[in-house]
Design an enzyme around this catalytic site. Structure first.
Site: not given
Ligand code: SDX
Length: 430
Positions: A308, A267, A364
Site C-alpha cells: 500500500h 487500485h 483487497d
Molecule cells: C487499494 O491508495 C489507497 O488508499 C488505495 C486503497 C483505497 O482504499 O482507495 O487502499 C485501495 O488500491 C489498495 C491497493 C490494491 N492494490 C494491490 O493490492 C496491487 C498490488 N500492490 C501493489 O501494486 C502496490 O503495493 C501498490 C500499488 C498498492 C502501492 O504501490 P507503491 O506504493 O507505488 O509501491 P511500489 O510499486 O513503488 O513498490 C515498492 C516496492 C517495489 O519493489 P522494488 O522496486 O523497491 O524492488 O515494493 C514492491 C515493488 O516491486 N511491491 C511489491 C508489491 N507491492 C509493491 N512486490 C510484490 N507484490 C506487491 N504487491
C-alpha cells in the site's frame, strides 16, 4: 525555533526563509528561488504525487505506520462493529453521526432514489452479454449526467445534495442491473421495504419468489464491507474525482472518471486480481513456488492484495475483513481459496522481501474471497468496491468545491522534448 525552512540557493548564494505549515511548505513559495529576473523559479518534481499534499481535508485520517484509519475521527474498527453503511455515509458527508430523526430522514432520502429511469435499462442492454460489469457501471454513471441536467448547478447546495442522494441510492441498482445483464436474467426492481444491503441482495438474486428474503448475516457482512470501503482520503480514484470535479463538471461525469481509476488492477481492481492469483496458484503446496516467482520479478508477478502506498503496516480494514470471512462462511461454507490466502500471508509476513518493503495485506486481499463465497462473479468485485466508495468520492468532491484554496487542477511538467525547429517540407525529409 521558528516554523520556517531556510534554503540557500548555491547557484546565487541567496538564502530564502519559507514558512512551514502543517508539516508542509507551499510549492508556490519555491517560485521565489530564481537565478535571475527572467527565471521561472523552482518547482517540485513529484511523479505520482508520492510526497505532495494537494488539499486540506477533514473527512478521513490515515496513519500508515500505525495502521490507523478514522472517518471524521471515529476509528474504522468501531464503525464496522457498531454502525451500518448508510449511517457511515451520513457521517462522511455531513461530519457527524445522525440523530434518530436525522437518520430516519436520511434513509428515506436514499430509499426513494433507488430506481433508475427505464431508458437506463435500454442503455445497459446495448452492452455485450459478457461486458465487464465495471465497464457497464462506469458508463452508466456517466450516462446518468444526461438524465439529471440539474446536476450542473454544482454551487447550489440543494442540487448537490439531491445528486449525492441519487448517486448513493442508484449505484447498487446499476450494479445489480449489470450483473443481471451478464447472467441474462430480468432486472429486479428495488424493494423499498428492505435495508440498503438487503435491497441490493434482492436486486441481485431475486428469482421467481414474490418477496425476496435477504439473509441477515450476508446483509450485515455487506454493510461492514461497505463501511470499510467507503473512503480512504486521497487515493488514486479520489484524486481523480477531485481533479475532474475541479473543472466544475457535474458529479456524475466526475464520478465516471473516478470509477474508471478504481477499475485498475493496482487500485480497486486488485480484489479481482487477488482471486485470479489464488486460483492460479491452485493449492497450498504451490504457494512457495509462487512467492519465489514474485520475488524474482518473473513475469512482473506481484502479490496482489499486498502492499500500500500509505499503510506500511497491516491495513486495519484487512483485519476486520478477515473476521467477516468467518461470519460469511458460516452461511455460505468456507471458500477453499481461503487456505491458500492464509498460507500466502503466513509465508509473506515471514519473508524479508516483503517485510523489508513493508508489504502487508491490504483491503483487497480477503474481500474477493468473501464476495466469491457470497456468489458474486469475480468481475463484480471492483463494482462491489465502487458502490460504497461513491460516498467517499462525493464527500471529497463537495469538500473540494467549497474549498476557497482550490481551483482547476493543472500540474506543470519538466519538458524533455525538442527545442524550437523549422518545418521540414515532405521532399526534404530523410
Ligand atoms: C487499494 O491508495 C489507497 O488508499 C488505495 C486503497 C483505497 O482504499 O482507495 O487502499 C485501495 O488500491 C489498495 C491497493 C490494491 N492494490 C494491490 O493490492 C496491487 C498490488 N500492490 C501493489 O501494486 C502496490 O503495493 C501498490 C500499488 C498498492 C502501492 O504501490 P507503491 O506504493 O507505488 O509501491 P511500489 O510499486 O513503488 O513498490 C515498492 C516496492 C517495489 O519493489 P522494488 O522496486 O523497491 O524492488 O515494493 C514492491 C515493488 O516491486 N511491491 C511489491 C508489491 N507491492 C509493491 N512486490 C510484490 N507484490 C506487491 N504487491
Amino acid at each position: 525555533m521558528a516554523d520556517t525552512l531556510t534554503i540557500t540557493d548555491n547557484r546565487t548564494g541567496t538564502s530564502y526563509e519559507l514558512p512551514i505549515q502543517d508539516g508542509t511548505i507551499r510549492a508556490m513559495d519555491l517560485r521565489k528561488i530564481k537565478t535571475g529576473a527572467d527565471d521561472f523559479g523552482l518547482m517540485t518534481y513529484d511523479p505520482a504525487f508520492m510526497n505532495t499534499a494537494n488539499c486540506r481535508s477533514a473527512i478521513t485520517y490515515i496513519d500508515g505506520d500505525n495502521g490507523i484509519l478514522l472517518y471524521r475521527g471515529y476509528p474504522i474498527e468501531q464503525l464496522a462493529e457498531q454502525s451500518d453503511y448508510l449511517e457511515t455515509a451520513y457521517l462522511l458527508l455531513f461530519g457527524e453521526l445522525p440523530t434518530a430523526a436525522q437518520r430516519q430522514a436520511w434513509v428515506r432520502d436514499i430509499t426513494v432514489h433507488t430506481m433508475l429511469h427505464e431508458n437506463v435499462k435500454t442503455f445497459i442492454q446495448g452492452f455485450q452479454y459478457d461486458a465487464h460489469p465495471m465497464g457497464i457501471f462506469l458508463s452508466t454513471v456517466g450516462a446518468l449526467s444526461t438524465f439529471n441536467r440539474d446536476a450542473k448547478q454544482i454551487f447550489e447546495k440543494r442540487s448537490r445534495l439531491l445528486q449525492m442522494n441519487r448517486l448513493i441510492a442508484k449505484v447498487p441498482t446499476i450494479a445489480a442491473y449489470a450483473y443481471r445483464h451478464n447472467i441474462g436474467r430480468p432486472y429486479n426492481q428495488p424493494d423499498n421495504d428492505l435495508s440498503f444491503t438487503g435491497n441490493f441482495l434482492n436486486m441481485l438474486f431475486k428469482m421467481t419468489e414474490l418477496k425476496y428474503q435477504p439473509n441477515p448475516v450476508l446483509s450485515r457482512a455487506l454493510d461492514v464491507l461497505f463501511i470499510l470501503h467507503a473512503d480512504h482520503e486521497q487515493n488514486c480514484s479520489t484524486a481523480v474525482m477531485r481533479s475532474i470535479g475541479s473543472s466544475q463538471v457535474d458529479p456524475y461525469s466526475a464520478m465516471a472518471g473516478a470509477a474508471a481509476a478504481l477499475y485498475g488492477p493496482l487500485h480497486g481492481g486488485a480484489n479481482e486480481a487477488v482471486v485470479r492469483m489464488l486460483a492460479e496458484i491452485g493449492s497450498v503446496s504451490k504457494v512457495p513456488e509462487f512467492i519465489k516467482k514474485v520475488k524474482s520479478g518473473e513475469g512482473h508477478s506481484r502479490l496482489m492484495g499486498f502492499g500500500h502506498r500509505v499503510y506500511k503496516s497491516y491495513d486495519p480494514r484487512a483485519k476486520v475483513i478477515k473476521k467477516i470471512a468467518d461470519l460469511v462462511f458460516s452461511v455460505t461454507g468456507k471458500n477453499p481459496l481461503l487456505e491458500i490466502a492464509l498460507e500466502l500471508e503466513r509465508i509473506a509476513l515471514e519473508d524479508d522481501y516483503f517485510v523489508s518493503r513493508k508489504l502487508y495485506p491490504n483491503v483487497d486481499f480477503y474481500s474477493g474471497i468473501i464476495y466469491q463465497a457470497m456468489g458474486f462473479p469475480t468481475e463484480m468485485f471492483p463494482v462491489m468496491f465502487a458502490i460504497p466508495r461513491t460516498t467517499g468520492w462525493l464527500a471529497q468532491w463537495e469538500e473540494m468545491l467549497v474549498d476557497q484554496e482550490q481551483k482547476i487542477a493543472r500540474p506543470r511538467q519538466i519538458y524533455t522534448g525538442q527545442q524550437t525547429r523549422d518545418y521540414v517540407p515532405q521532399e526534404a525529409r530523410g
